[in-house]
Structure formats: C-alpha cells, structure tokens
Design an enzyme around this catalytic site. Structure first.
Site, mmCIF file in Angstrom:
data_model
loop_
_atom_site.group_PDB
_atom_site.id
_atom_site.type_symbol
_atom_site.label_atom_id
_atom_site.label_comp_id
_atom_site.label_asym_id
_atom_site.label_seq_id
_atom_site.Cartn_x
_atom_site.Cartn_y
_atom_site.Cartn_z
ATOM 1 N N LYS A 74 0.745 -1.598 0.215
ATOM 2 C CA LYS A 74 -0.321 0.014 -0.167
ATOM 3 C C LYS A 74 0.560 1.155 -0.379
ATOM 4 O O LYS A 74 1.918 1.961 0.917
ATOM 5 C CB LYS A 74 -0.856 -0.169 1.413
ATOM 6 C CG LYS A 74 -2.134 -1.215 1.242
ATOM 7 C CD LYS A 74 -2.279 -1.186 2.507
ATOM 8 C CE LYS A 74 -1.746 -1.661 3.642
ATOM 9 N NZ LYS A 74 -2.719 -2.319 4.835
ATOM 10 N N THR A 134 -8.900 8.203 7.579
ATOM 11 C CA THR A 134 -8.139 7.363 6.486
ATOM 12 C C THR A 134 -7.985 6.590 7.929
ATOM 13 O O THR A 134 -7.319 5.774 8.031
ATOM 14 C CB THR A 134 -7.137 7.700 6.242
ATOM 15 O OG1 THR A 134 -5.912 8.152 7.440
ATOM 16 C CG2 THR A 134 -7.116 8.354 5.076
ATOM 17 N N GLY A 167 -7.922 3.514 10.287
ATOM 18 C CA GLY A 167 -8.484 1.943 9.759
ATOM 19 C C GLY A 167 -8.054 2.004 9.003
ATOM 20 O O GLY A 167 -9.362 0.021 8.179
ATOM 21 N N THR A 168 -7.392 2.531 7.947
ATOM 22 C CA THR A 168 -8.288 1.957 6.129
ATOM 23 C C THR A 168 -7.434 0.460 6.212
ATOM 24 O O THR A 168 -7.775 -0.496 5.253
ATOM 25 C CB THR A 168 -7.339 2.929 5.573
ATOM 26 O OG1 THR A 168 -6.435 3.488 5.648
ATOM 27 C CG2 THR A 168 -8.311 4.407 5.537
ATOM 28 N N GLY A 169 -6.280 0.779 6.752
ATOM 29 C CA GLY A 169 -5.532 -1.079 6.155
ATOM 30 C C GLY A 169 -6.047 -1.555 6.600
ATOM 31 O O GLY A 169 -6.520 -2.948 5.629
ATOM 32 N N CYS A 170 -6.684 -1.938 8.090
ATOM 33 C CA CYS A 170 -7.750 -2.889 8.712
ATOM 34 C C CYS A 170 -8.392 -3.377 7.757
ATOM 35 O O CYS A 170 -9.061 -4.744 7.848
ATOM 36 C CB CYS A 170 -8.161 -2.974 9.743
ATOM 37 S SG CYS A 170 -10.079 -3.672 11.045
#
Length: 769
Positions: A660, A705, A707-710
């Site tokens: 990412k 943004t 918690g976007t990865g989760c």
C-alpha cells in the site's frame, strides 16, 4: 479417479451426521477423523499410481473414468500431508515423483508432482472420459492419444491447448466439453480460435472460462464452427475488447445456459457507447429459443440486455441471475419478470431504490412467480418490510431457499414463513427485531418438508440481542425438531462492518483490545493467547470458514497460537494485514514478535497487505534490509522501489503481496513526492506469482483514514470469499475503501474513520422516515 470414489477432496465420503450428534462430537475427535481421511486420500492416489505401474493385484487404472489431478494437488497442499503421510506416499517407486520448490522451506511442488504422476497414470487409463488439473502443454500433448474416450477437458491454463486441437480431432471423437481457468497471453485470442477450428466441427457442447482471459472476437467467430452443438457458454471476466464483440456470437443460437461477467470494471456501456453492438447482442439473445438459464453479472445496464429475453414468449427460463444493476433504472426489467412464470431460481443483486419507488413493481412481479424454489435478493430488498416479506411468503409456496434483506423486520413475518412447507434455508440479512419467543414459536410449526432447515439471522439490531441461553435454546429446538441449524449475528463494528457491507458472515477471535481514538493508540490490552485459540476453534468447528483475515496479533505467543490454529484447520485462504505500524505512526507489534510472524505466519499467508513502513520493518527483521531505518518510508524513492519491496517479501512465503503506497504518494514522474504540492498519485503494487499489477489513484490529502488498512484487508477477504480472483479482490476492495474515504463523516480531532456503510446508505432511515 471416478467421481464416485470413496475419498476425494478430503472426504466426499462424509456421513450426513444429525445436528444433535454433530453438537456432541468433540473437536479432537473431528481432527482425528480428518487426519484419517487424509491418510485414506493419500493411499488412494498412491494405489492409483502403483496400479499404472502394474504394482497392484487389481488393475484399478483400467477402470478410471474421471482423472481429476486438481484433487491430487489439493492433497499435496493439505496441511496434514506431511511427515509420515508424505513419507508413506513417496516411498519406493514414487520417490522419483517428489519435486520441491526452490526456497528456504522447500515446499512440495504440487503442479510438477501432479504432472509427473499424471504421466504415469495416463499410460493405463483407456476408459478416462474426464481429465482436469494444472496440466502443462507438454504433458497434455503426450496424454491425449492415451485417452481416446475423452469427453471433458479442464487443463486450467489455456496455453496448454496449443497444438492439442489436431490430436483431439484424431484421437478423441467423443470430446465435447472444455473449461479453462484463464488465458492471458497476447496471442491467446488467435491461439484459442485456432484450437476451436482444429477440433472436429459441431462437436463442442460446453465451454467455460472461469477468470480473466484475452479471449475475444476471433474466438467468438470460431465458435460458429460449433453453433449447432454448443448449448452451454460461461464466460467470466469478459475483457473490454470481448465485450465490444459479443455480437460476434450471433451464430450460437442453440444455447440452453449462458453466463457473462463483465471484467472491465463496468467501464463499458454497450447501450449508450456501442449501441450497434448492444442491439445486435439483444437480437442474438432473443434468437436463443432454447435458453433456460442466464446469468449476467456486473454489466452496466445488464437489465437492458435481459429484459427483451424475458418478454420473448418462446423463451421459458428456469434460472435467472442479474447482479450489479440499479433498481431505479430497472422498472421495465422488474415488470418483465412476471412474463417468466417458468422461473425456478431467481437471484437479484443491485443498488436499492432509496426512494422505495422501484420496490412495489419488483414485489408485484415476484408475487406472480409461483413456481420459484430458490429466491436470493441482495440489496434490492433493503426496504422490504414485514408486510412485503409476508406477501412474498404467501405467494411463493414452493420456496426451498430464500435470502433477503429488509428493514426493521419483526416476529410478524413468522406465521407467513411457516406456510413454506418445503423451506430448507432462510437467510434473513435484514435489520431485524426478532425475539427468542417468536423464533421458537416458528420452529415449533415446522414440518417434515423443512427437515435440515438452516435459519440464519444475520443483522439483528443490538437492542434485540439474543442471550447465549436463548440462542442455545433455539439451536437445541431446531436441531431436535427438524435436524436444523440456527445462526445469529448482531450488527457489528470495524471488521464486522466491512464484512456485513459485503454481504458476508463474520466470525471473530479477538487478539487484543486497544485504547485508541482518532489521535492515536494510547494502550493495548493483550487477550491471553490460549483464549485466542479457543475463540478460533469455536468459530471454525461450528460454522467453518472460507477466508481468514488476520490483523493485530500483539505478541509472539499469540502469533504461534494463530499459526497452530491455521495449520490445525487445514490452512484456509488467509489475508494477513501485518498490523505493526498504525496510520497515525504508532508501532503496534513488539520487535520480539516480528521474527515469529515472519517464520510462522508468512508461509501460511495467501496475500500479505503491508503499508510501506510495515514492509520495510518485515524485511529488516528478515535481514533483507541492512543499514537502513526500518520504519522510515523516505528510503522508497519511486514506484520501482515498491516493486523491489514486494519481490523481497514474496521470498518469505506469501504468493501474493499488496504494497500500500499511501505513505509515499508519487509525482508525475512516479518518483516519491518531496512536497505536498508535487504529489499527484498514490500507487499500490500487487505482486502475484506470475504478474505485477499497478493500482493508481489520484492523490488527495484526506485525513479520514483511520483503520483503512484493516478495512482494506477485510474487504479483500470478503471478495475472495465471494470467489473473486486475487487481482479482482484487491481492485474491488480498493474502490470500496476510496468511496468510504470520500464519504467519511469527519469524526474526531485526528485521523477520522472512513464510512464503512457508504454502500448501504439506504439503511439509515426507514421508508418515508
């Protein structure tokens, strides 16, 4: 191996165990059963191979009708195929077939082994009618003359077919069915057209392509060589060029089954941008008078392709699926549904009509389809109320399976649902207000025709939560009454929000609790690792799992427990978001645990989704980065550095790496931007075993943004559970996250959360509210 063999795919010999008996079967007993099954599975394949080598008393291979090498590959990749089982399998004459991959862990090369064993087995299989697996071109060309009775071929990769046409024409006069996973070479369309022209004309009856391919206009024209014989055509992920050439299938008018899935991400609007192709495609579909089943997925304006077919009195459909349409644009389609009373199965998924105006038209038509046995309504039923669900239950007495959403559904529906004497599965994905008493009263009315009923309440409102005691009472009652099963899920947060929004079913094992807000992570409370293991076992033992998404793990002990659980449960598809550095910059995983994650979890991971700091941190601890700050993304200077990161991570085990790039937006030259004003794009890199995909989006300095990865990893997991390929899953998940960021509610004083329910906005207020 014949499809009625006592052991295939880890146990097609499983007995239908009553629900009450299933509930008393211990996990350890089931584990022993699974281990015994893998041993039998391995013994069966070993016996088949030895039989071909004339090392068995009975010539088993002489009677094989279906040789499924995919089943062999699954055996070789099973977590229980190791140690004693593997040694037993490869001992003696089969030792020469053992092939391992290059790398630090030396895994079995399932593809090479299956081709090596296939080479042995096919020397003595004159009765084989079906052949499938990841068969190489060289192997297939040698095997075809050995299987003169071949009817069905599924070689996985289209490239295996090059040169096979003349051999099939000469040796396999019964050949009539072909299925491929994909074929993406530049010359695939021409090569496939050559193959279709080389086999005996008017013999191919069924063609299915499961995933992305470069098959297009030349192949479509070549199919006219089989226009009289072709009855089943299934084309998934149709590319842009092929979409513009659908009219070239006009000669194939004897179809009984048709499946088309748009693989262009809905960029192609045939009706408005290519109207001549659109009209000719409709003319072709209307001429298919024998059509009985049609599936159209993710087409822009897909309802406009199907509506003319529904209005054809000479066409009597039994199965219809339309996915990815807009209700507000589909009233003609909804009205036309009533012209097909022959329908037995109907699956609809689309954007709900927020004003509720499209609902009455749809409900009126559905009520007239009195022969329906399976009805699946996703999103289009979001505003269905007690009254609407009750009306449908009264109008569709033959329903055996029913999936529906809805708004504020209550116990008032149960008397009407009880009329469905053949109902075997009810998935209530509506926001619901059921009580234990109402559900129990319904269960007590069930009859013999409801035996085995699965009742799933998937979005219970928090105020109407059922206690554990009530849920257990319901489970015992439905198991004792009709040998059925009850599933219950409340509306949830975070991962559960994402999974619910994707219409999937979430089960969780909490590994750590965090004290955090939009400003950062303030503290972490670790859940005891042994309890984490118990949570995982409780979820998988009962309902099972399609895809596992792993996020924050907190400690080396927890990582070991999770890794042990994955191996214990057969190494399911796994999406690993290595939560080590949060969006706000906090390091969440101790250094001591990172090495454990690398050695235990990465080899079990299907797709790894690190951000740039996490990618560098992993490589640093794997001794693949030296003399660098392991967390700083400044060392990444261009998109090419992201490719290097992905390639290095792939060497640690995961076949798919999604890097990412949000931490390092790039400028117009694809170099990492040095100032906010020079940032133009954000690039994510997907590295697969045989491809490299760049996902590029415009850079925008959003702060929402958190918690976007989760959320991205959970969205990928959902798409994989819905049978998307890894590239499709990543693309769909990225688009979903982008929309969530754009529609974020601006909460908090730091990095706010995304809007997890942007695709479910219609749920926020009831009709007329």
């Amino acid at each position: 191996m014949h499809n009625e063999s006592p052991v295939t795919n880890r146990g097609s010999s499983d007995v239908d165990v009553p629900a009450q008996e299933r509930a008393t079967t211990t996990y350890r007993a089931r584990l022993r059963q699974e281990e015994a099954m893998v041993i039998r599975w391995a013994q069966l394949w070993r016996t088949i191979a030895l039989s071909a080598m004339k090392k068995t008393l009975f010539p088993y291979t002489q009677y094989i009708r279906a040789l499924n090498l995919e089943d062999l590959e699954e055996l070789l990749e099973d977590s229980k195929f190791k140690d004693k089982v593997s040694s037993m399998f490869f001992k003696g004459e089969l030792s020469k077939c053992k092939v391992q991959t290059n790398g630090p862990r030396g895994r079995l090369d399932a593809g090479s082994i299956s081709n090596a064993l296939g080479e042995i087995i096919t020397t003595c299989t004159p009765m084989v009618e079906e052949l499938s697996g990841k068969i190489t071109n060289e192997s297939l060309l040698r095997w075809i003359p050995r299987v003169p009775r071949l009817r069905l071929l599924s070689p996985w990769y289209g490239g295996s077919l090059v040169g096979a046409g003349p051999l099939l024409r000469q040796h396999c006069h019964a050949f009539k069915s072909l299925s491929l996973w994909g074929w993406n070479h530049d010359d695939a369309d021409q090569k496939f057209a050559d193959f279709l022209n080389e086999i005996n004309p008017q013999t191919l009856e069924s063609l299915e392509i499961f995933s992305h391919s470069a098959v297009g206009p030349e192949s479509f024209l070549a199919l006219s060589c089989h226009r009289e014989s072709l009855t089943e055509l299934k084309l998934n992920s149709v590319n842009e060029t092929a979409l513009k050439s659908l009219n070239m299938l006009a000669g194939c008018t004897n179809l009984t089954k048709l499946l088309l899935t748009d693989g262009s991400n809905r960029f192609i609007d045939l009706k408005n941008a290519h109207n001549d192709v659109f009209l000719e495609t409709i003319a072709w579909l209307r001429s298919c008078k024998m059509l009985r089943a049609i599936t159209i997925r993710d087409f822009r304006g897909g309802q406009d392709l199907i509506t003319p077919i529904l209005l054809e009195n000479d066409i009597c459909l039994t199965h219809l699926e339309l996915k990815g349409y807009v209700m507000a644009d589909a009233r003609d389609f909804h009205r036309a549904l009533s012209n097909q009373p022959s329908l037995l199965e109907l699956h609809l998924q689309g954007d709900s009509d927020e004003a509720g105006e499209g609902g009455p038209v749809l409900v009126e038509s559905l009520s007239q389809l009195v022969n329906l046995t399976d009805l699946r309504l996703q999103d289009v039923s979001d505003y269905f109320t007690d009254e609407v669900i009750g009306r449908l239950a009264r109008s569709l007495p033959k329903l055996e399976g029913w999936y529906t959403s809805g708004w504020g559904v209550t116990d008032a529906i149960w008397p009407d649902i009880a009329r469905l004497q053949s109902l075997r599965r009810l998935d209530m994905a509506a926001t619901s207000r059921f009580t234990a008493e109402g559900i129990l009263d319904f269960i007590l009315t069930l009859g013999p025709g409801n035996k085995g009923l699965v009742l799933a309440v998937m979005m219970g409102e928090v105020e109407y939560n059922l206690s554990d005691e009530e849920q257990n009472m319901i489970r015992d009652t439905i198991a004792g009454g009709v040998d059925g099963r009850f599933e219950f899920q409340l509306q949830r947060e975070a991962d559960q929000k994402v999974i619910t929004a994707h219409m999937c079913y979430a089960m969780t094992a909490t590994t750590a609790l965090t004290a955090q807000n939009t400003l950062g992570v303030h503290d972490i409370h670790h859940i005891p690792p042994t309890f984490v293991g118990k949570q995982i076992d409780a979820c998988i033992e009962d309902i099972g799992v399609d895809v596992v998404k792993i996020g924050m793990l907190a400690s080396a002990e927890t990582i070991n427990v999770v890794a042990d659980a994955l191996e214990r449960h057969g190494k399911p598809t796994c999406v690993l978001d290595p939560v080590m550095v949060s969006t706000s910059g906090s390091q969440l995983l101790p250094d001591s645990a990172i090495t454990t994650l690398i050695h235990r979890l990465l080899p079990l991971t299907t797709i790894l989704t690190p951000n740039i700091p996490e990618a560098r941190l992993l490589l640093h601890h794997a001794n693949l980065i030296h003399h660098m700050n392991p967390v700083s993304p400044r060392k990444v200077t261009s998109s090419y550095d992201l490719v290097s990161l992905a390639t290095s991570l792939q060497s640690l085990g995961p076949p798919h790496i999604l890097i990412k790039g949000g931490h390092s937006p790039v400028d117009t030259a694809y170099n990492v931007a040095t100032t906010p004003s020079s940032a133009r794009w954000v690039q994510d890199i997907l590295k697969t075993p045989d491809d490299l995909i760049f996902y590029t989006t415009d850079y925008s300095p959003h702060t929402n943004t958190h918690g976007t990865g989760c959320s991205l990893a959970s969205a990928i997991a959902c798409n994989l559970a819905l049978s998307r390929t890894v590239p499709q899953a990543c693309q769909n998940a990225r688009l979903w996250i982008e929309a969530g960021i754009r529609s974020a509610p601006n909460l908090g004083r730091g990095r706010g959360p995304i809007d997890h329910f942007h695709s479910l906005q219609m749920r926020r207020q009831p009709p007329g509210g």
